[in-house]
Write an enzyme that holds these catalytic residues in place. Structure first.
Site, PDB file in Angstrom:
ATOM      1  N   CYS A 194       0.814  -1.222   0.000  1.00  0.00           N
ATOM      2  CA  CYS A 194       0.000   0.000   0.000  1.00  0.00           C
ATOM      3  C   CYS A 194       0.844   1.266   0.000  1.00  0.00           C
ATOM      4  O   CYS A 194       0.375   2.329  -0.422  1.00  0.00           O
ATOM      5  CB  CYS A 194      -0.933  -0.003   1.208  1.00  0.00           C
ATOM      6  SG  CYS A 194      -2.103  -1.391   1.224  1.00  0.00           S
ATOM      7  N   HIS A 239     -10.919 -10.302  -0.085  1.00  0.00           N
ATOM      8  CA  HIS A 239     -11.925 -10.068  -1.121  1.00  0.00           C
ATOM      9  C   HIS A 239     -12.935  -9.016  -0.704  1.00  0.00           C
ATOM     10  O   HIS A 239     -13.553  -8.364  -1.540  1.00  0.00           O
ATOM     11  CB  HIS A 239     -12.654 -11.366  -1.468  1.00  0.00           C
ATOM     12  CG  HIS A 239     -13.665 -11.196  -2.558  1.00  0.00           C
ATOM     13  ND1 HIS A 239     -15.017 -11.089  -2.291  1.00  0.00           N
ATOM     14  CD2 HIS A 239     -13.528 -11.059  -3.896  1.00  0.00           C
ATOM     15  CE1 HIS A 239     -15.669 -10.911  -3.434  1.00  0.00           C
ATOM     16  NE2 HIS A 239     -14.790 -10.897  -4.418  1.00  0.00           N
TER      17      HIS A 239
END
Length: 461
Positions: A194, A239
């Site tokens: 990230c 997910h």
């Protein structure tokens, strides 16, 4: 009227100060000695075409071979508490209502009922190339157009991704697709998770400080091509929060005098590897794709360490928390933003841009913090168009495997008047402005009644 012996030293000092002011305000013979800052000249973001509502994604997760074996109610809580309303994914499997005939399912159900999400990593990377090249090319074109420069003005290309490893890589494809010079300097940054956008900025910043041409920094992540639904909670969380996206920025080296009015300069970067947090974020490549594991202690690591990280960053620039106009916190998930707020004492209003990106896009890995910055830049431009000052300075940061905190300090370089003579504003106590104030203080020490400070006459500049 003559000067007595007591007044003579002050008169000499005043003349010397006025001469120094005059010399300081003369045009410089060469700008070579002036500090060059990496200025954000252009900015753009983009996403794949398939917008997936969180309710749709939950249905797909429940119907998967692995997801169907998870304890009932667990997936509902994970998706329902995510603070995510929608995301964008590059494959149509998770938004059946938007599927096109010319874009087949990437994860078609198998005839024998075996897990259709177990796809070789080679096939996943092929799909990454197919979907990433047009997306990143379009976003890079938008960023260069937003900067108002030509492709020939780009001297450095920095490509960031943790979800696609190719050779020849995206850098080669971008050069072909958007018409960059074949002599452009290239750099690839991978597996920084990230925080990789910050590493990309750092490379672009270094280039701009020593070159005349601009740097193009782009991040593209397509997590959806690595979807798995093994029978574990970690896959379900991945997910539930990760989305696909792309962002690009054009940086150019400018002095404070050359910088466009109201433009943000990235004046510094700062990194800190937190101690004892190695399990916080781990990335891996295996035969079934690229995967990420997030420790349940990650939010605690962030809450515990962010105050020290930000304090250290601000101390480098003699700044305090109250000097920060905006906070671009990485929208890594609900708990990530919440614990960053807790650790730094920030309100939801101060992190509203991060919450907005999380709600609309989920966690897109490296592009996420750039999406937050885009909201801030847009609001800043709106204020400037209204005749207001907009923002002055702020921090942007995100997190890498390790766990590392990586951030940048952004400031608007403004021209300020100095004793009605002008000059570039600075937070330092050097230069003409300080000379003027120093004279007033020195003079008033001996003649209090004549001091404009004592008479509440405002100093301008």
């Amino acid at each position: 009227m003559g000067l007595d012996a007591e007044q003579l030293p002050y008169a000499v000092a005043a003349v010397a100060i006025l001469i120094s002011i005059f010399m300081a305000l003369q045009p410089k013979k060469s700008s070579g000695s002036e500090t060059k800052y990496p200025i954000i000249l252009g900015f753009a973001t983009g996403n794949p075409e398939y917008k997936v509502m969180q309710t749709e994604a939950l249905k797909v997760a429940k119907s998967s071979p692995g997801g169907s074996q998870i304890t009932p109610g667990v997936l509902d809580r994970i998706y329902g508490n995510s603070k995510i309303e929608s995301r964008y994914l590059c494959v149509p499997d998770f938004s059946p209502s938007l599927k096109r005939d010319d874009d087949p399912l990437f994860y078609p159900p198998t005839d024998d009922g075996s897990d259709w999400y177990k796809i070789p990593v080679e096939q996943r990377l092929d799909k990454f190339r197919e979907k990433a090249v047009p997306l990143v090319s379009a976003v890079c074109k938008k960023a260069v157009a937003d900067a108002g420069i030509s492709m020939e003005d780009i001297g450095k290309l920095v490509v960031v991704s943790s979800t696609g490893f190719l050779g020849p890589g995206l850098d080669c494809a971008i050069i072909e697709e958007i018409g960059l010079s074949r002599g452009v300097d290239r750099a690839l940054i991978g597996f920084m998770g990230c925080a990789a956008a910050m590493n990309g900025f750092r490379v672009g910043m270094d280039y701009c400080r020593s070159h005349e041409k601009a740097a193009l920094v782009c991040c593209v992540e397509l997590s959806s091509v690595h979807t798995t639904f093994d029978d574990n909670i970690n896959d379900s969380i991945l997910h539930a929060i990760f989305g696909d996206g792309c962002a690009a920025a054009v940086l150019g080296g400018k002095t404070a005098a050359e910088a466009p009015k109201g433009a943000f300069a990235i004046v510094d970067d700062h990194a800190w590897l937190m101690e004892g947090t190695e399990d916080g974020i781990t990335l891996s490549i295996n035969e079934k794709g690229i995967s990420c594991k997030l420790s349940k202690y990650l939010p605690q690591y962030i809450a515990k360490n962010m105050k020290g990280y930000v304090d250290g960053f601000l101390e480098k620039h003699d700044m305090s928390f109250s000097d920060v106009d905006f906070w671009a916190v990485h929208p890594g998930g609900r708990r990530i933003i919440e614990e960053a707020q807790n650790g730094l004492g920030l309100t939801e209003e101060q992190t509203k841009y991060s919450w907005s990106v999380l709600n609309d896009y989920g966690n897109m890995l490296s592009p996420s913090v750039m999406f937050v910055l885009e909201l801030i830049l847009n609001e800043h431009k709106e204020e400037l168009n209204k005749g207001n000052d907009g923002f002055s300075q702020g921090l942007a940061f995100s997190f890498s495997p390790g766990v590392g905190a990586e951030g940048i300090l952004l400031k608007v370089l403004k021209r300020r008047a100095c004793c009605a003579l002008g000059g570039v504003g600075s937070s330092t106590t050097t230069g003409p402005r300080f000379a003027c104030v120093a004279f007033f203080k020195m003079h008033s020490m001996h003649h209090p009644a004549r001091s404009p400070l004592r008479r509440n006459v405002p100093l301008r500049g």
